[in-house]
Design an enzyme around this catalytic site. Structure first.
Site, PDB file in Angstrom:
ATOM      1  N   GLY A  25       0.799  -1.215   0.000  1.00 47.61           N
ATOM      2  CA  GLY A  25       0.000   0.000   0.000  1.00 47.61           C
ATOM      3  C   GLY A  25       0.831   1.263   0.000  1.00 47.61           C
ATOM      4  O   GLY A  25       0.570   2.204  -0.760  1.00 47.61           O
ATOM      5  N   VAL A  77      10.826   3.272   6.106  1.00 49.10           N
ATOM      6  CA  VAL A  77       9.595   3.611   6.824  1.00 49.10           C
ATOM      7  C   VAL A  77       8.845   2.338   7.204  1.00 49.10           C
ATOM      8  O   VAL A  77       7.648   2.385   7.500  1.00 49.10           O
ATOM      9  CB  VAL A  77       8.678   4.528   5.975  1.00 49.10           C
ATOM     10  N   ARG A 109      10.296  -1.344   9.005  1.00 45.69           N
ATOM     11  CA  ARG A 109      10.738  -1.859  10.298  1.00 45.69           C
ATOM     12  C   ARG A 109      12.228  -1.646  10.415  1.00 45.69           C
ATOM     13  O   ARG A 109      12.984  -1.870   9.457  1.00 45.69           O
ATOM     14  CB  ARG A 109      10.423  -3.353  10.439  1.00 45.69           C
ATOM     15  N   ASP A 121      12.747   6.540   9.585  1.00 44.15           N
ATOM     16  CA  ASP A 121      11.653   6.764  10.534  1.00 44.15           C
ATOM     17  C   ASP A 121      11.579   5.616  11.530  1.00 44.15           C
ATOM     18  O   ASP A 121      10.914   5.719  12.547  1.00 44.15           O
ATOM     19  CB  ASP A 121      10.318   6.892   9.793  1.00 44.15           C
ATOM     20  N   GLU A 134      15.170   0.475  18.721  1.00 43.96           N
ATOM     21  CA  GLU A 134      14.169   1.538  18.767  1.00 43.96           C
ATOM     22  C   GLU A 134      13.500   1.547  20.140  1.00 43.96           C
ATOM     23  O   GLU A 134      13.068   0.482  20.604  1.00 43.96           O
ATOM     24  CB  GLU A 134      13.124   1.313  17.671  1.00 43.96           C
ATOM     25  N   HIS A 156       9.770   7.470  14.453  1.00 43.93           N
ATOM     26  CA  HIS A 156       8.672   6.560  14.119  1.00 43.93           C
ATOM     27  C   HIS A 156       7.363   7.346  14.087  1.00 43.93           C
ATOM     28  O   HIS A 156       6.365   6.969  14.722  1.00 43.93           O
ATOM     29  CB  HIS A 156       8.588   5.409  15.116  1.00 43.93           C
ATOM     30  N   ALA A 213       5.921   8.621  11.038  1.00 44.55           N
ATOM     31  CA  ALA A 213       5.379   8.760   9.684  1.00 44.55           C
ATOM     32  C   ALA A 213       3.852   8.765   9.684  1.00 44.55           C
ATOM     33  O   ALA A 213       3.230   9.279   8.754  1.00 44.55           O
ATOM     34  CB  ALA A 213       5.896   7.631   8.792  1.00 44.55           C
ATOM     35  N   ASN A 214       3.267   8.190  10.736  1.00 46.66           N
ATOM     36  CA  ASN A 214       1.808   8.122  10.825  1.00 46.66           C
ATOM     37  C   ASN A 214       1.380   8.607  12.202  1.00 46.66           C
ATOM     38  O   ASN A 214       0.947   7.818  13.048  1.00 46.66           O
ATOM     39  CB  ASN A 214       1.339   6.689  10.579  1.00 46.66           C
TER      40      ASN A 214
END
Length: 311
Positions: free
Chosen positions: A143, A222, A224, A248, A253, A272, A274-275
């Site tokens: 997607g 973007v 994992r 990102d 992490e 992290h 991006a969303n």
């Protein structure tokens, strides 16, 4: 489901009014888990998900794009009669936009410009490039990758895609199956990693892959953090083996404060994000409306999880 009966859909773990309005907007009837629901729209993280679903539930909407946890913990397998859907389609454009941001920042030498304290182009001497005429390898063209391709095209860039099957991806000049992924590293000018678990590869980018890239290549991740060998990436950035990295996600992490990636001038790091929630929640609400509408109409919802494929 019969057309005469609107589906009863629970919202959990709490009855959030925003999501209950989305259920209503899609033609469903909000209810509690104890009220024999036909479906469950989950709005929180992994914690608190019911160990036992009501026997009446036939569809569960998950709020995350990735479903690795839900599969690895056996949650999906434990309910074979239930259709599960992810929210991947809801977030694709937002994450693709962030990937483009990181790529443009690198190609246009934004880190060097941001670090400058004087108006002296000679003192900066950054390598400034353009995406016009460039070829971008999209590793995992699901997607997010498919949303990114037209964004790149608008800037005059071409896309090479890597997918699990190798079936042609709309807009890509060529699509490679994962078995041929090694062919793409010397071909593209830059790379965007947007794969989840769909490529069946533990680590996509290591020292060998970095060495095969062009010295001006930027690598954007973007997906994992563990898809990239961090130590190998740091070495490549320090030596100039590649142009830079836009990250990102990282491994580990969150990235420790003393990690060398923070100090490298050719690394752009976002947390992290991006969303982010201000964008994620409205997108998820729209996704819920669409899928409730489909469920109420007897249609297949968007983002059905395939346990055998891992996504």
């Amino acid at each position: 489901m019969t057309p005469e009966r609107a589906p009863r859909i629970a919202v959990g773990p709490e009855r959030d009014p925003r999501f209950e309005r989305a259920v209503t907007g899609g033609g469903g009837v909000p209810c509690g888990l104890e009220e024999t629901p036909d479906a469950l729209v989950w709005t929180a993280g992994r914690q608190g998900f019911p160990e036992v679903l009501p026997a009446s539930v036939r569809w569960v909407q998950l709020p995350s794009a990735g479903v690795e946890y839900w599969l690895s913990q056996g949650v999906v397998k434990a309910h074979p009669r239930v259709t599960w859907t992810s929210a991947a389609a809801a977030y694709s454009t937002t994450v693709a936009e962030h990937a483009l941001l990181l790529l443009l920042a690198g190609v246009r030498a934004l880190p060097a410009h941001l670090a400058a304290t004087s108006w002296t182009p000679e003192s900066l001497a950054p390598v400034v490039g353009t995406l016009r005429g460039a070829t971008v390898g999209i590793i995992g063209a699901g997607g997010v990758g498919r949303a990114l391709i037209p964004m790149l095209a608008a800037l005059g860039a071409r896309a090479l895609a890597v997918t699990r099957s190798g079936r042609p991806v709309p807009g890509a000049i060529e699509t490679f199956p994962v078995e041929r992924i090694d062919e793409i590293w010397p071909l593209a000018d830059h790379f965007v990693i947007s794969a989840t678990a769909t490529l069946d590869v533990e680590q996509l980018v290591g020292a060998t892959e970095l060495a095969a890239m062009k010295s001006t290549a930027w690598v954007v991740n973007v997906a994992r953090g563990d898809l990239v060998d961090t130590d190998a990436l740091v070495a490549a950035l320090r030596s100039g083996a590649i142009g830079g990295a836009g990250l990102d996600v990282t491994d580990p992490e969150p990235l420790p404060e003393d990690h060398p990636l923070w100090t490298l001038p050719n690394a752009v790091i976002t947390p992290h994000d991006a969303n982010p929630p201000p964008l994620r929640i409205p997108a998820y609400l729209e996704h819920v409306i669409e899928n409730v509408t489909r469920f109420a109409s007897g249609l297949v919802p968007i983002g059905v999880v395939d346990p055998s494929a891992g996504y």
